[in-house]
Motif scaffolding. Sequence first.
Motif, PDB file in Angstrom:
ATOM      1  N   ILE A  17      -5.133 -24.507 -39.933  1.00 59.64           N
ATOM      2  CA  ILE A  17      -5.896 -25.736 -40.040  1.00 59.64           C
ATOM      3  C   ILE A  17      -5.059 -26.953 -39.647  1.00 59.64           C
ATOM      4  O   ILE A  17      -5.573 -27.902 -39.058  1.00 59.64           O
ATOM      5  N   ILE A  18      -3.750 -26.923 -39.940  1.00 55.68           N
ATOM      6  CA  ILE A  18      -2.888 -28.055 -39.595  1.00 55.68           C
ATOM      7  C   ILE A  18      -2.835 -28.240 -38.087  1.00 55.68           C
ATOM      8  O   ILE A  18      -2.909 -29.361 -37.570  1.00 55.68           O
ATOM      9  N   GLU A  19      -2.705 -27.123 -37.351  1.00 61.08           N
ATOM     10  CA  GLU A  19      -2.638 -27.196 -35.900  1.00 61.08           C
ATOM     11  C   GLU A  19      -3.943 -27.717 -35.316  1.00 61.08           C
ATOM     12  O   GLU A  19      -3.946 -28.502 -34.372  1.00 61.08           O
ATOM     13  N   ARG A  20      -5.075 -27.285 -35.897  1.00 62.89           N
ATOM     14  CA  ARG A  20      -6.380 -27.725 -35.411  1.00 62.89           C
ATOM     15  C   ARG A  20      -6.580 -29.214 -35.657  1.00 62.89           C
ATOM     16  O   ARG A  20      -7.124 -29.935 -34.805  1.00 62.89           O
ATOM     17  N   PHE A  33      -7.041 -32.050 -32.704  1.00 59.19           N
ATOM     18  CA  PHE A  33      -8.191 -32.960 -32.685  1.00 59.19           C
ATOM     19  C   PHE A  33      -7.724 -34.414 -32.695  1.00 59.19           C
ATOM     20  O   PHE A  33      -8.263 -35.259 -31.977  1.00 59.19           O
ATOM     21  N   PHE A  34      -6.704 -34.704 -33.492  1.00 54.90           N
ATOM     22  CA  PHE A  34      -6.188 -36.069 -33.598  1.00 54.90           C
ATOM     23  C   PHE A  34      -5.570 -36.514 -32.274  1.00 54.90           C
ATOM     24  O   PHE A  34      -5.801 -37.638 -31.808  1.00 54.90           O
ATOM     25  N   PHE A  76       3.548 -43.232 -31.142  1.00 54.20           N
ATOM     26  CA  PHE A  76       3.036 -41.886 -31.417  1.00 54.20           C
ATOM     27  C   PHE A  76       3.441 -40.908 -30.325  1.00 54.20           C
ATOM     28  O   PHE A  76       3.947 -39.806 -30.611  1.00 54.20           O
ATOM     29  N   PHE A  77       3.251 -41.276 -29.056  1.00 58.73           N
ATOM     30  CA  PHE A  77       3.596 -40.378 -27.961  1.00 58.73           C
ATOM     31  C   PHE A  77       5.107 -40.215 -27.806  1.00 58.73           C
ATOM     32  O   PHE A  77       5.573 -39.164 -27.350  1.00 58.73           O
ATOM     33  N   THR A  78       5.856 -41.232 -28.187  1.00 63.18           N
ATOM     34  CA  THR A  78       7.315 -41.112 -28.154  1.00 63.18           C
ATOM     35  C   THR A  78       7.795 -40.086 -29.174  1.00 63.18           C
ATOM     36  O   THR A  78       8.610 -39.207 -28.852  1.00 63.18           O
ATOM     37  N   VAL A  79       7.282 -40.186 -30.384  1.00 62.43           N
ATOM     38  CA  VAL A  79       7.650 -39.232 -31.440  1.00 62.43           C
ATOM     39  C   VAL A  79       7.191 -37.825 -31.069  1.00 62.43           C
ATOM     40  O   VAL A  79       7.916 -36.845 -31.265  1.00 62.43           O
ATOM     41  N   GLU A  80       5.998 -37.723 -30.478  1.00 62.70           N
ATOM     42  CA  GLU A  80       5.480 -36.410 -30.081  1.00 62.70           C
ATOM     43  C   GLU A  80       6.366 -35.777 -29.020  1.00 62.70           C
ATOM     44  O   GLU A  80       6.672 -34.571 -29.073  1.00 62.70           O
ATOM     45  N   TYR A  81       6.798 -36.572 -28.055  1.00 62.63           N
ATOM     46  CA  TYR A  81       7.649 -36.049 -26.978  1.00 62.63           C
ATOM     47  C   TYR A  81       8.990 -35.572 -27.525  1.00 62.63           C
ATOM     48  O   TYR A  81       9.466 -34.489 -27.174  1.00 62.63           O
ATOM     49  N   ILE A  82       9.591 -36.372 -28.390  1.00 60.73           N
ATOM     50  CA  ILE A  82      10.880 -35.987 -28.988  1.00 60.73           C
ATOM     51  C   ILE A  82      10.723 -34.715 -29.810  1.00 60.73           C
ATOM     52  O   ILE A  82      11.585 -33.822 -29.771  1.00 60.73           O
TER      53      ILE A  82
END
Length: 263
Positions: free
Chosen positions: A19-22, A26-27, A65-71
């Motif tokens: 569920i966490i991955e889903r 979605f987010f 958000f995208f910076t943290v996601e990339y790292i």
Amino acid sequence: MTIRKRLYLTLEPTEKGGIIERIFEFFLVSIIILNILAVMLDSVEDIRGKYDTLFVNFEYFTIIFFTVEYIARIYSIVENPEYSDPIKGRIRFMTRPLAIIDLLAFLPFYFVFLDLRFLRIFRLMSLFRLFKIARYLHALKIFKKVLTDRKEQLILSFLFILFVLAIISFVMFYAEHEAQPDKFSSIPATMWWGIATITTVGYGDMVPVTALGKFLGGLFAIAGVGLLALPAGILSSGFFELLHVDRPKEIKKCPHCGKDIHE
């Protein structure tokens, strides 16, 4: 399970998660769609003047958000056996097309402070955020496979279209050049008329006026319908084979004994 492993499973859509991955998927997709919507609405002067602060704050949030996601992706990718080496594995992952798109989705905005005149140019880089959604859409993966399987047929069909376009533009140039030297000034200029005609767009900026030119234009317009149908037919047959022919046949079972039913 380690934190890095959990992070990898959460970020990687090809891995089966819970569920966490889903929720994260979605987010993330929602953030990407809202970004494109924000860029579109920001181009409307009345809306930009009224909600400019909201757009700016959302942009800051998106960049972070995208910076943290990339790292996080770079940090956790070593959990994938293909990129298990801490240095070489991460470098190989960073050079992948999707990883480059992830980087371009936020990196240019850190250079906006150098010259505010380039702000609007960097806003165009937001389109890379739309490409980030590709890893989460199964339909795009199917489309990519069809293009890969049918690339030779597609290339041949486009080459044939270009071949016919060159011939008709060559003939049309000599048919219309004397009557309209300003319009049909050269063969490359005439090819613009050919492209507008073969695609049935017909802008009307270049129109044949001689009898031969009208005759050739009519033939080319009719032939253009069939020519453009070539790549469309190749793609449709590729989709059909991928979605139906390659799918394993479903074996029917008897509702009473549970054994397979053979026709």
